[in-house]
Design a protein around this motif. Structure first.
Motif, PDB file in Angstrom:
ATOM      1  N   GLY A 100       0.816  -1.203   0.000  1.00  6.00           N
ATOM      2  CA  GLY A 100       0.000   0.000   0.000  1.00  6.00           C
ATOM      3  C   GLY A 100       0.850   1.253   0.000  1.00  6.00           C
ATOM      4  O   GLY A 100       2.080   1.198  -0.115  1.00  6.00           O
ATOM      5  N   ARG A 101       0.178   2.406   0.116  1.00  4.46           N
ATOM      6  CA  ARG A 101       0.864   3.701   0.157  1.00  4.46           C
ATOM      7  C   ARG A 101       0.520   4.409   1.455  1.00  4.46           C
ATOM      8  O   ARG A 101      -0.653   4.529   1.816  1.00  4.46           O
ATOM      9  CB  ARG A 101       0.395   4.590  -0.995  1.00  4.46           C
ATOM     10  CG  ARG A 101       0.950   4.211  -2.344  1.00  4.46           C
ATOM     11  CD  ARG A 101       0.595   5.272  -3.403  1.00  4.46           C
ATOM     12  NE  ARG A 101      -0.555   6.111  -3.071  1.00  4.46           N
ATOM     13  CZ  ARG A 101      -1.758   6.002  -3.610  1.00  4.46           C
ATOM     14  NH1 ARG A 101      -2.002   5.098  -4.527  1.00  4.46           N
ATOM     15  NH2 ARG A 101      -2.730   6.815  -3.263  1.00  4.46           N
ATOM     16  N   THR A 102       1.557   4.876   2.134  1.00  3.40           N
ATOM     17  CA  THR A 102       1.353   5.598   3.387  1.00  3.40           C
ATOM     18  C   THR A 102       1.815   7.038   3.202  1.00  3.40           C
ATOM     19  O   THR A 102       2.924   7.281   2.749  1.00  3.40           O
ATOM     20  CB  THR A 102       2.138   4.936   4.539  1.00  3.40           C
ATOM     21  OG1 THR A 102       1.774   3.557   4.611  1.00  3.40           O
ATOM     22  CG2 THR A 102       1.820   5.602   5.865  1.00  3.40           C
ATOM     23  N   ARG A 103       0.941   7.971   3.533  1.00  8.09           N
ATOM     24  CA  ARG A 103       1.271   9.403   3.430  1.00  8.09           C
ATOM     25  C   ARG A 103       1.663   9.914   4.810  1.00  8.09           C
ATOM     26  O   ARG A 103       1.047   9.557   5.810  1.00  8.09           O
ATOM     27  CB  ARG A 103       0.075  10.173   2.907  1.00  8.09           C
ATOM     28  CG  ARG A 103      -0.309   9.720   1.486  1.00  8.09           C
ATOM     29  CD  ARG A 103      -1.350  10.627   0.957  1.00  8.09           C
ATOM     30  NE  ARG A 103      -0.748  11.946   0.826  1.00  8.09           N
ATOM     31  CZ  ARG A 103      -0.867  12.719  -0.232  1.00  8.09           C
ATOM     32  NH1 ARG A 103      -1.576  12.316  -1.247  1.00  8.09           N
ATOM     33  NH2 ARG A 103      -0.299  13.899  -0.280  1.00  8.09           N
ATOM     34  N   ASP A 160      -4.512   0.815   1.502  1.00  6.27           N
ATOM     35  CA  ASP A 160      -4.060  -0.582   1.455  1.00  6.27           C
ATOM     36  C   ASP A 160      -4.201  -1.129   0.029  1.00  6.27           C
ATOM     37  O   ASP A 160      -4.751  -0.459  -0.851  1.00  6.27           O
ATOM     38  CB  ASP A 160      -4.796  -1.432   2.491  1.00  6.27           C
ATOM     39  CG  ASP A 160      -6.254  -1.689   2.173  1.00  6.27           C
ATOM     40  OD1 ASP A 160      -6.697  -1.472   1.025  1.00  6.27           O
ATOM     41  OD2 ASP A 160      -6.979  -2.124   3.085  1.00  6.27           O
ATOM     42  N   PRO A 161      -3.694  -2.352  -0.234  1.00  2.00           N
ATOM     43  CA  PRO A 161      -3.727  -2.906  -1.597  1.00  2.00           C
ATOM     44  C   PRO A 161      -5.131  -3.047  -2.187  1.00  2.00           C
ATOM     45  O   PRO A 161      -5.304  -3.070  -3.406  1.00  2.00           O
ATOM     46  CB  PRO A 161      -3.074  -4.282  -1.436  1.00  2.00           C
ATOM     47  CG  PRO A 161      -2.207  -4.147  -0.238  1.00  2.00           C
ATOM     48  CD  PRO A 161      -2.928  -3.200   0.671  1.00  2.00           C
ATOM     49  N   ASP A 162      -6.158  -3.117  -1.330  1.00  2.75           N
ATOM     50  CA  ASP A 162      -7.540  -3.222  -1.823  1.00  2.75           C
ATOM     51  C   ASP A 162      -8.164  -1.855  -2.077  1.00  2.75           C
ATOM     52  O   ASP A 162      -9.333  -1.771  -2.450  1.00  2.75           O
ATOM     53  CB  ASP A 162      -8.398  -3.993  -0.812  1.00  2.75           C
ATOM     54  CG  ASP A 162      -7.964  -5.442  -0.693  1.00  2.75           C
ATOM     55  OD1 ASP A 162      -7.516  -6.017  -1.708  1.00  2.75           O
ATOM     56  OD2 ASP A 162      -8.064  -5.994   0.424  1.00  2.75           O
TER      57      ASP A 162
END
Length: 190
Positions: free
Chosen positions: A20-23, A39-41
């Motif tokens: 996933g990507r966390t900001r 998250d990936p979903d």
């Protein structure tokens, strides 16, 4: 998610191998330090913790029984505390790596300088040291800033740089006074 430390969660979720990507967290107008993770979903998860100055303000109110109208960040770990029931304070929240004994040494040094009538910061309370979340907090009196031209005039009227040099010399000789604390030179903040 309401968490204790949004920056610590960002560090954990931002590591390689976490899908996933966390900001990164940022300060919000609604008094949270808030970040997010997708998250990936594709689910968006927002996480936040109270701003450091909000927690500090609450700590000072409960520890010292003072009224606080505003807490403003001046520098990393340094906050201006505007009080409703007395003069403003500066609260320094030290990193957990700096021991309580080391911060007590800072307070002892300021207490010693006050006893010598040396112009330095003054402690804001009889017991100016407390602990918040494992971090030492030291409170001193706040001195309102003086406009640049007034500062220059005051320095000139006192004898200019020669007087400042004499004060520095006096500071160095205070180490010869019986019972004087020892402290390394230098500064963390301006």
């Amino acid at each position: 998610l309401y968490v204790e430390d949004a920056d610590a969660l960002f560090e954990e979720w931002g590591r390689p191998g976490i899908a996933g990507r966390t900001r990164p967290p940022g300060d919000t107008p609604y008094q949270l330090r808030e970040g997010s993770h997708v998250d990936p979903d594709g689910n968006l998860i927002r996480f936040g913790s109270p701003l450091p100055q909000v927690r500090l303000q609450s700590h000072l109110v409960s520890h010292y029984g003072i009224g606080v109208t505003q807490t403003t960040r001046l520098d990393a770990g340094v906050f201006l505390v505007r009080r409703s029931d007395g003069p403003s304070w500066v609260a320094r929240r030290f990193p957990a790596a700096r021991s309580k004994e080391a911060v007590r040494g800072d307070a002892d040094l300021l207490r010693f300088l006050a006893a010598q009538d040396f112009p330095a910061e003054r402690l804001a309370a009889p017991d100016p040291l407390s602990v918040l979340d494992g971090q030492s907090v030291l409170v001193t009196e706040y001195v309102e800033p003086v406009p640049r031209e007034e500062r220059r005039a005051a320095i000139k009227n006192c004898g200019g740089l020669r007087h400042l040099g004499a004060m520095l010399g006096r500071l160095h000789t205070l180490g010869d006074v019986a019972g004087s604390p020892s402290h390394e030179g230098g500064a963390w903040h301006y």
